[in-house]
Scaffold this motif. Structure first.
Motif, PDB file in Angstrom:
ATOM      1  N   LEU A 153       0.830  -1.211   0.000  1.00 61.11           N
ATOM      2  CA  LEU A 153       0.000   0.000   0.000  1.00 61.11           C
ATOM      3  C   LEU A 153       0.864   1.259   0.000  1.00 61.11           C
ATOM      4  O   LEU A 153       0.549   2.237  -0.675  1.00 61.11           O
ATOM      5  N   GLN A 154       1.956   1.225   0.755  1.00 61.52           N
ATOM      6  CA  GLN A 154       2.830   2.399   0.850  1.00 61.52           C
ATOM      7  C   GLN A 154       3.627   2.610  -0.425  1.00 61.52           C
ATOM      8  O   GLN A 154       3.717   3.728  -0.940  1.00 61.52           O
ATOM      9  N   LEU A 155       4.210   1.540  -0.937  1.00 61.53           N
ATOM     10  CA  LEU A 155       5.087   1.665  -2.102  1.00 61.53           C
ATOM     11  C   LEU A 155       4.308   1.672  -3.409  1.00 61.53           C
ATOM     12  O   LEU A 155       4.805   2.148  -4.426  1.00 61.53           O
ATOM     13  N   GLY A 156       3.095   1.131  -3.386  1.00 60.44           N
ATOM     14  CA  GLY A 156       2.297   1.086  -4.606  1.00 60.44           C
ATOM     15  C   GLY A 156       1.767   2.427  -5.037  1.00 60.44           C
ATOM     16  O   GLY A 156       1.423   2.624  -6.203  1.00 60.44           O
ATOM     17  N   GLU A 157       1.679   3.365  -4.087  1.00 58.38           N
ATOM     18  CA  GLU A 157       1.248   4.742  -4.383  1.00 58.38           C
ATOM     19  C   GLU A 157      -0.077   4.773  -5.147  1.00 58.38           C
ATOM     20  O   GLU A 157      -0.252   5.513  -6.110  1.00 58.38           O
ATOM     21  N   GLY A 158      -1.018   3.930  -4.701  1.00 59.39           N
ATOM     22  CA  GLY A 158      -2.341   3.951  -5.289  1.00 59.39           C
ATOM     23  C   GLY A 158      -2.504   3.203  -6.586  1.00 59.39           C
ATOM     24  O   GLY A 158      -3.600   3.186  -7.156  1.00 59.39           O
ATOM     25  N   ARG A 159      -1.447   2.557  -7.082  1.00 58.82           N
ATOM     26  CA  ARG A 159      -1.563   1.797  -8.335  1.00 58.82           C
ATOM     27  C   ARG A 159      -2.348   0.513  -8.107  1.00 58.82           C
ATOM     28  O   ARG A 159      -2.384  -0.026  -7.022  1.00 58.82           O
ATOM     29  N   GLU A 160      -2.965   0.024  -9.177  1.00 60.18           N
ATOM     30  CA  GLU A 160      -3.795  -1.177  -9.078  1.00 60.18           C
ATOM     31  C   GLU A 160      -3.002  -2.372  -8.567  1.00 60.18           C
ATOM     32  O   GLU A 160      -3.498  -3.179  -7.782  1.00 60.18           O
ATOM     33  N   GLU A 161      -1.756  -2.502  -9.025  1.00 55.95           N
ATOM     34  CA  GLU A 161      -0.944  -3.653  -8.623  1.00 55.95           C
ATOM     35  C   GLU A 161      -0.694  -3.643  -7.113  1.00 55.95           C
ATOM     36  O   GLU A 161      -0.656  -4.700  -6.471  1.00 55.95           O
ATOM     37  N   GLY A 162      -0.503  -2.440  -6.551  1.00 58.74           N
ATOM     38  CA  GLY A 162      -0.288  -2.330  -5.111  1.00 58.74           C
ATOM     39  C   GLY A 162      -1.504  -2.776  -4.318  1.00 58.74           C
ATOM     40  O   GLY A 162      -1.399  -3.512  -3.331  1.00 58.74           O
ATOM     41  N   TRP A 163      -2.682  -2.323  -4.763  1.00 58.28           N
ATOM     42  CA  TRP A 163      -3.919  -2.742  -4.098  1.00 58.28           C
ATOM     43  C   TRP A 163      -4.136  -4.249  -4.244  1.00 58.28           C
ATOM     44  O   TRP A 163      -4.578  -4.921  -3.301  1.00 58.28           O
ATOM     45  N   LEU A 164      -3.823  -4.777  -5.407  1.00 56.21           N
ATOM     46  CA  LEU A 164      -4.007  -6.209  -5.651  1.00 56.21           C
ATOM     47  C   LEU A 164      -3.116  -7.032  -4.742  1.00 56.21           C
ATOM     48  O   LEU A 164      -3.574  -7.981  -4.086  1.00 56.21           O
ATOM     49  N   LEU A 165      -1.825  -6.689  -4.673  1.00 55.02           N
ATOM     50  CA  LEU A 165      -0.895  -7.429  -3.837  1.00 55.02           C
ATOM     51  C   LEU A 165      -1.277  -7.309  -2.362  1.00 55.02           C
ATOM     52  O   LEU A 165      -1.225  -8.281  -1.612  1.00 55.02           O
ATOM     53  N   ALA A 166      -1.676  -6.096  -1.947  1.00 50.26           N
ATOM     54  CA  ALA A 166      -2.087  -5.903  -0.556  1.00 50.26           C
ATOM     55  C   ALA A 166      -3.313  -6.749  -0.229  1.00 50.26           C
ATOM     56  O   ALA A 166      -3.388  -7.381   0.829  1.00 50.26           O
ATOM     57  N   GLY A 167      -4.285  -6.771  -1.138  1.00 50.79           N
ATOM     58  CA  GLY A 167      -5.488  -7.561  -0.902  1.00 50.79           C
ATOM     59  C   GLY A 167      -5.207  -9.046  -0.838  1.00 50.79           C
ATOM     60  O   GLY A 167      -5.698  -9.756   0.042  1.00 50.79           O
ATOM     61  N   LEU A 168      -4.390  -9.538  -1.767  1.00 44.02           N
ATOM     62  CA  LEU A 168      -4.030 -10.955  -1.768  1.00 44.02           C
ATOM     63  C   LEU A 168      -3.287 -11.332  -0.487  1.00 44.02           C
ATOM     64  O   LEU A 168      -3.560 -12.380   0.116  1.00 44.02           O
ATOM     65  N   SER A 169      -2.357 -10.493  -0.077  1.00 42.66           N
ATOM     66  CA  SER A 169      -1.561 -10.788   1.110  1.00 42.66           C
ATOM     67  C   SER A 169      -2.417 -10.756   2.371  1.00 42.66           C
ATOM     68  O   SER A 169      -2.277 -11.613   3.259  1.00 42.66           O
ATOM     69  N   LEU A 170      -3.325  -9.779   2.460  1.00 45.62           N
ATOM     70  CA  LEU A 170      -4.214  -9.713   3.617  1.00 45.62           C
ATOM     71  C   LEU A 170      -5.132 -10.933   3.672  1.00 45.62           C
ATOM     72  O   LEU A 170      -5.337 -11.517   4.738  1.00 45.62           O
ATOM     73  N   CYS A 171      -5.688 -11.299   2.532  1.00 43.05           N
ATOM     74  CA  CYS A 171      -6.565 -12.476   2.487  1.00 43.05           C
ATOM     75  C   CYS A 171      -5.808 -13.729   2.926  1.00 43.05           C
ATOM     76  O   CYS A 171      -6.326 -14.545   3.706  1.00 43.05           O
ATOM     77  N   LEU A 172      -4.588 -13.880   2.443  1.00 40.92           N
ATOM     78  CA  LEU A 172      -3.786 -15.042   2.800  1.00 40.92           C
ATOM     79  C   LEU A 172      -3.482 -15.064   4.296  1.00 40.92           C
ATOM     80  O   LEU A 172      -3.596 -16.095   4.962  1.00 40.92           O
ATOM     81  N   GLY A 173      -3.093 -13.896   4.837  1.00 44.60           N
ATOM     82  CA  GLY A 173      -2.761 -13.819   6.251  1.00 44.60           C
ATOM     83  C   GLY A 173      -3.951 -14.091   7.150  1.00 44.60           C
ATOM     84  O   GLY A 173      -3.885 -14.899   8.086  1.00 44.60           O
ATOM     85  N   TRP A 174      -5.084 -13.419   6.870  1.00 48.13           N
ATOM     86  CA  TRP A 174      -6.279 -13.611   7.689  1.00 48.13           C
ATOM     87  C   TRP A 174      -6.802 -15.037   7.572  1.00 48.13           C
ATOM     88  O   TRP A 174      -7.231 -15.639   8.571  1.00 48.13           O
ATOM     89  N   PHE A 175      -6.801 -15.588   6.363  1.00 50.45           N
ATOM     90  CA  PHE A 175      -7.299 -16.948   6.174  1.00 50.45           C
ATOM     91  C   PHE A 175      -6.477 -17.942   6.989  1.00 50.45           C
ATOM     92  O   PHE A 175      -7.022 -18.851   7.624  1.00 50.45           O
ATOM     93  N   ASN A 176      -5.158 -17.775   6.980  1.00 57.28           N
ATOM     94  CA  ASN A 176      -4.297 -18.701   7.711  1.00 57.28           C
ATOM     95  C   ASN A 176      -4.424 -18.566   9.219  1.00 57.28           C
ATOM     96  O   ASN A 176      -4.007 -19.466   9.956  1.00 57.28           O
ATOM     97  N   LEU A 177      -4.980 -17.466   9.688  1.00 62.05           N
ATOM     98  CA  LEU A 177      -5.181 -17.297  11.130  1.00 62.05           C
ATOM     99  C   LEU A 177      -6.453 -17.975  11.627  1.00 62.05           C
ATOM    100  O   LEU A 177      -6.686 -18.037  12.840  1.00 62.05           O
TER     101      LEU A 177
END
Length: 202
Positions: A96-120
């Protein structure tokens, strides 16, 4: 250092299917999120003097077998389990910080959050289920703790299945709630909108 890496037939089949169906180049970002998650586990084990004997990539995810010649403490093992979701959270924040609002940044952040929360989720063999077993085993006999984790896994699994069926029967609710923003030259507008919605909801 990981001594052996084993790929199960199920993992190879799933990877091939996802690669075939991935028409919008989401799979590389998902692979990056998964790699960072596993790297979190490995780093925590390594920093505490442990060693990973084998890494197995299966249809349900990555599984690490530790070398019992270098045992971890109780708290160290719990920390190593939670380090994976922790790494996923850090990657999401960095994206989110380094993506500076680009779609790829939001996509990676969303995928990573989903993976982290799911594994918890406290479901065996996810990280949350393993952590729950360790915590319960600190107060209860191991067999009782394992039975508690199995019961929790079954109950939560049934709830998730019921929720999934409910969403399917009400098809299109998520797509209707989240705007689809596609640029003329963009390929991941739908995923970008979905994961941006997930992040704001969290």
């Amino acid at each position: 250092m990981v001594r052996h890496v084993r790929l199960s037939p199920g993992f190879l089949l799933l990877a091939a299917a996802l690669a075939f169906l991935d028409g919008e180049s989401v799979l590389p970002w998902a692979a990056l999120a998964a790699a960072v998650h596993e790297l979190g586990h490995y780093t925590a084990v390594h920093l505490q003097g442990g060693a990973v004997k084998e890494l197995r990539l299966t249809i349900s995810g990555g599984e690490m077998d530790l070398d019992r010649r270098y045992p971890l403490t109780y708290s160290g093992e719990l920390l190593s389990i939670l380090a994976g979701p922790g790494a996923s959270l850090l990657l999401a924040l960095a994206a989110l910080q380094l993506g500076e609002g680009r779609e790829e940044g939001w996509l990676l952040a969303g995928l990573s959050l989903c993976l982290g929360w799911f594994n918890l989720l406290p479901v065996w063999p996810l990280d949350g289920g393993r952590a729950l077993l360790l915590i319960l085993a600190g107060f209860l006999p191991h067999d009782t703790a394992a039975a508690g984790v199995r019961a929790c896994s079954l109950a939560l699994g049934a709830g998730l299945l019921a929720g999934g069926i409910s969403l399917l029967t009400q098809g299109g609710m998520l797509a209707a709630a989240l705007p689809v923003q596609r640029k003329k030259n963009g390929k991941i507008g739908l995923h970008f909108s979905i994961f941006r919605g997930i992040i704001f909801w969290l």
